[in-house]
Design an enzyme around this catalytic site. Sequence first.
Site, PDB file in Angstrom:
ATOM      1  CD  GLU A  45      63.883 -41.093  33.968  1.00 44.58           C
ATOM      2  OE1 GLU A  45      62.855 -41.770  33.808  1.00 44.58           O
ATOM      3  OE2 GLU A  45      64.816 -41.438  34.707  1.00 44.58           O
ATOM      4  CG  HIS A  54      66.878 -48.855  29.488  1.00 40.25           C
ATOM      5  ND1 HIS A  54      67.979 -48.148  29.094  1.00 40.25           N
ATOM      6  CD2 HIS A  54      66.273 -48.124  30.449  1.00 40.25           C
ATOM      7  CE1 HIS A  54      68.036 -47.029  29.802  1.00 40.25           C
ATOM      8  NE2 HIS A  54      67.009 -46.986  30.625  1.00 40.25           N
ATOM      9  NE  ARG A  73      63.035 -45.966  29.258  1.00 39.97           N
ATOM     10  CZ  ARG A  73      62.911 -46.343  30.519  1.00 39.97           C
ATOM     11  NH1 ARG A  73      62.238 -47.427  30.809  1.00 39.97           N
ATOM     12  NH2 ARG A  73      63.459 -45.648  31.480  1.00 39.97           N
ATOM     13  CG  HIS A 104      64.345 -51.601  31.348  1.00 40.22           C
ATOM     14  ND1 HIS A 104      65.244 -51.815  32.374  1.00 40.22           N
ATOM     15  CD2 HIS A 104      63.669 -50.460  31.677  1.00 40.22           C
ATOM     16  CE1 HIS A 104      65.132 -50.853  33.267  1.00 40.22           C
ATOM     17  NE2 HIS A 104      64.173 -50.035  32.879  1.00 40.22           N
ATOM     18  NE  ARG A 111      58.785 -48.877  32.168  1.00 38.29           N
ATOM     19  CZ  ARG A 111      59.824 -48.626  32.966  1.00 38.29           C
ATOM     20  NH1 ARG A 111      59.631 -48.374  34.243  1.00 38.29           N
ATOM     21  NH2 ARG A 111      61.051 -48.647  32.512  1.00 38.29           N
TER      22      ARG A 111
HETATM   23  C1  LIG Z   1      68.081 -51.985  36.587  1.00 40.72           C
HETATM   24  C2  LIG Z   1      66.670 -51.493  36.628  1.00 40.72           C
HETATM   25  C3  LIG Z   1      66.427 -50.134  36.732  1.00 40.72           C
HETATM   26  C4  LIG Z   1      65.117 -49.652  36.770  1.00 40.72           C
HETATM   27  N1  LIG Z   1      64.897 -48.317  36.943  1.00 40.72           N
HETATM   28  C5  LIG Z   1      63.619 -47.865  37.101  1.00 40.72           C
HETATM   29  C6  LIG Z   1      63.373 -46.500  37.432  1.00 40.72           C
HETATM   30  O1  LIG Z   1      64.281 -45.699  37.570  1.00 40.72           O
HETATM   31  N2  LIG Z   1      62.072 -46.123  37.593  1.00 40.72           N
HETATM   32  C7  LIG Z   1      61.011 -46.975  37.455  1.00 40.72           C
HETATM   33  O2  LIG Z   1      59.860 -46.571  37.620  1.00 40.72           O
HETATM   34  N3  LIG Z   1      61.244 -48.283  37.158  1.00 40.72           N
HETATM   35  C8  LIG Z   1      62.502 -48.741  36.996  1.00 40.72           C
HETATM   36  N4  LIG Z   1      62.727 -50.066  36.709  1.00 40.72           N
HETATM   37  C9  LIG Z   1      61.570 -50.979  36.652  1.00 40.72           C
HETATM   38  C10 LIG Z   1      61.060 -51.242  38.068  1.00 40.72           C
HETATM   39  O3  LIG Z   1      62.150 -51.304  38.953  1.00 40.72           O
HETATM   40  C11 LIG Z   1      60.290 -52.537  38.137  1.00 40.72           C
HETATM   41  O4  LIG Z   1      59.317 -52.580  37.139  1.00 40.72           O
HETATM   42  C12 LIG Z   1      59.564 -52.644  39.474  1.00 40.72           C
HETATM   43  O5  LIG Z   1      60.458 -52.394  40.521  1.00 40.72           O
HETATM   44  C13 LIG Z   1      58.954 -54.020  39.615  1.00 40.72           C
HETATM   45  O6  LIG Z   1      58.509 -54.154  40.925  1.00 40.72           O
HETATM   46  P1  LIG Z   1      57.711 -55.446  41.369  1.00 40.72           P
HETATM   47  O7  LIG Z   1      57.418 -55.275  42.815  1.00 40.72           O
HETATM   48  O8  LIG Z   1      56.584 -55.674  40.451  1.00 40.72           O
HETATM   49  O9  LIG Z   1      58.735 -56.655  41.108  1.00 40.72           O
HETATM   50  P2  LIG Z   1      60.228 -56.872  41.610  1.00 40.72           P
HETATM   51  O10 LIG Z   1      60.774 -55.670  42.248  1.00 40.72           O
HETATM   52  O11 LIG Z   1      60.984 -57.450  40.476  1.00 40.72           O
HETATM   53  O12 LIG Z   1      60.058 -57.997  42.714  1.00 40.72           O
HETATM   54  C14 LIG Z   1      59.740 -59.320  42.369  1.00 40.72           C
HETATM   55  C15 LIG Z   1      59.768 -60.163  43.624  1.00 40.72           C
HETATM   56  O13 LIG Z   1      59.201 -61.432  43.346  1.00 40.72           O
HETATM   57  C16 LIG Z   1      60.029 -62.454  43.864  1.00 40.72           C
HETATM   58  N5  LIG Z   1      59.796 -63.674  43.085  1.00 40.72           N
HETATM   59  C17 LIG Z   1      59.864 -63.825  41.733  1.00 40.72           C
HETATM   60  N6  LIG Z   1      59.591 -65.106  41.394  1.00 40.72           N
HETATM   61  C18 LIG Z   1      59.341 -65.773  42.551  1.00 40.72           C
HETATM   62  C19 LIG Z   1      59.030 -67.128  42.876  1.00 40.72           C
HETATM   63  N7  LIG Z   1      58.907 -68.094  41.955  1.00 40.72           N
HETATM   64  N8  LIG Z   1      58.862 -67.453  44.179  1.00 40.72           N
HETATM   65  C20 LIG Z   1      58.994 -66.506  45.157  1.00 40.72           C
HETATM   66  N9  LIG Z   1      59.300 -65.220  44.908  1.00 40.72           N
HETATM   67  C21 LIG Z   1      59.468 -64.860  43.627  1.00 40.72           C
HETATM   68  C22 LIG Z   1      61.423 -61.890  43.750  1.00 40.72           C
HETATM   69  O14 LIG Z   1      62.319 -62.571  44.608  1.00 40.72           O
HETATM   70  C23 LIG Z   1      61.159 -60.435  44.163  1.00 40.72           C
HETATM   71  O15 LIG Z   1      61.125 -60.331  45.559  1.00 40.72           O
HETATM   72  C24 LIG Z   1      64.030 -50.562  36.673  1.00 40.72           C
HETATM   73  C25 LIG Z   1      64.276 -51.933  36.546  1.00 40.72           C
HETATM   74  C26 LIG Z   1      65.580 -52.398  36.527  1.00 40.72           C
HETATM   75  C27 LIG Z   1      65.825 -53.863  36.412  1.00 40.72           C
END
Ligand SMILES: Cc1cc2nc3c(=O)[nH]c(=O)nc-3n(C[C@H](O)[C@H](O)[C@H](O)COP(=O)(O)OP(=O)(O)OC[C@H]3O[C@@H](n4cnc5c(N)ncnc54)[C@H](O)[C@@H]3O)c2cc1C
Length: 519
Positions: free
Chosen positions: A110, A226, A272, A333, A368
């Site tokens: 990538e 992105h 990016r 993103h 990032r």
């Molecule tokens: C479409 C897309 C593609 C991506 N592709 C990649 C990739 O290929 N590789 C990579 O490394 N990264 C990728 N990313 C980035 C990566 O997915 C995210 O940065 C990472 O998954 C974030 O994980 P997290 O556990 O911090 O938060 P999240 O996975 O966003 O989880 C957040 C959680 O918090 C909960 N929450 C939020 N607010 C509240 C509230 N007020 N009360 C209760 N619960 C709440 C939500 O319901 C959820 O369960 C991508 C992101 C997107 C959107």
Amino acid sequence: MKTDFLIIGSGIAGLSAAIELGSYGSVLIATKDRYFESSSSYAQGGIAVVIGEDDTIAHHMEDTLRAGGGLCRKKAVSILVREGPSFVEQLIRWGAHFDKSDGEFLIGLEGAHSRRRILHFKDSTGEEIVRVLREKALENPKISKLPKHFVIDLMIREESCVGAVLLNEESGEICPVIAKATILATGGAGQVYRRTSNPPGATGDGIAAVYRSGGILSDMEFIQFHPTIFALPGAPSFLITEALRGEGAVLRNIRKKRFMPDYHPLGELAPRDELSRAIVSEMKRSGGEYVLLDATSIRPAILKERFPTAYTACLRYGLDITKDLIPVSPGAHFMIGGVETDTWGRASIRGLFAAGEAASTGVHGANRLASNSLLEGLVFGARTGIAAADFAKGHRIPPGIKLKASDLKIQAQHHTSASLKTAQLNRTRDEIKKTMWDHVGIIRSATSLENALKEIDLQASLMDPYGVNRNELETLNMLTTAKLIVLSALKRRESVGAHYREDFPLWGGKRRHIRVRVS
Ligand SMILES: Cc1cc2nc3c(=O)[nH]c(=O)nc-3n(C[C@H](O)[C@H](O)[C@H](O)COP(=O)(O)OP(=O)(O)OC[C@H]3O[C@@H](n4cnc5c(N)ncnc54)[C@H](O)[C@@H]3O)c2cc1C
């Protein structure tokens, strides 16, 4: 409710922390959506990890630091790249599938990676990883889940976090959860922008709640855009994975001329932020709201087999990517900044920890490196779990804690009349998104940022901060998060990584992190 550990968020960071904490006490995972709804589940391209024969920890570290534009915290990067491989091996032992050919892992390339190091499962890597983590978490009876519970605010007693106040989205009840340690893993805030890859729940709730509680946030000005978000007029936005460019897809302007070689020696695999700026320039130069991603040089069988999500999603809007060019534009993103933590996830408020996209460990610096965030969630989620367990040792759940009016900082701030109607709230959201897109996007200036600040303050003054339904709470959080991004962007009078100021186009070389907290 009482629990040893309250985890807010069921994405990769929350689940990784929960698995770690499961051997130390009772764990409650609260999420505002269904249990499996998160950005993590939508991650497509893959997870970056040193696995190839020609790759080394030093190369991964170097690439991460280079992408971070001089603002990474080296210690955090070193932890990420060194600990990453064993976490990914553990995932594989737990049953995670990554694409293979003849028994060998297919390792993707990538943008801004000097080596192939992206493990992927088709183009739904996040879903696969979350599946495995979810199963692992729920096989432990000490870990329970509380979906459809929206965390409104943190509960603070004597300057320590003792839990959080939740809204039961179905009954409308407000319930406090008291915990020895609280871990915030609430993800990012892409929804503050008009075009974004993020799911609807990415409204910056955790970040806004920590701000209201007086915690320190840092690097909020760094939003990664992105370069390739689906931009067919009238259709919804969704991510078109970077891995397509790794496999040979190229960008063309609306006259179908390839333009990236004119902007960057790495062409479509440039970092990016540089790619996004080049696309914006090309959109301005050639006119039009999008450019075109041409994946037709990739064999159709590979496109369908390796990129089923992109293939089917585009087909739904009448585009066959084996033959048709895909309209794309940059979109918000990834939130690089957030709740400032040390390398163990400890936030500035005692008893509060943060991990994943909501946290700011300094691992990404000013930008990032692609696919480093799933790895970040996995590694730092677990470390946060270890630190929270350590904090809780010998720590009793404080007795006699009851909900106080001041726990709900949103309500306590102002108290006006009836709730705004949904249509009005939607208008406010549209205004936030438009303002942030037009004035706080890929190219910024003092004038654009000051205009944004005025508009956000105006929108905030029209809000009724008393309401406690999810729509209102999220909109208030979007306003707070948007304002913190703008204030931080105004303070950084230089261009670096994902933050580009046309009035300060050069990097001043300042290795400082911009912090914000309630004054
Ligand atoms: C479409 C897309 C593609 C991506 N592709 C990649 C990739 O290929 N590789 C990579 O490394 N990264 C990728 N990313 C980035 C990566 O997915 C995210 O940065 C990472 O998954 C974030 O994980 P997290 O556990 O911090 O938060 P999240 O996975 O966003 O989880 C957040 C959680 O918090 C909960 N929450 C939020 N607010 C509240 C509230 N007020 N009360 C209760 N619960 C709440 C939500 O319901 C959820 O369960 C991508 C992101 C997107 C959107």
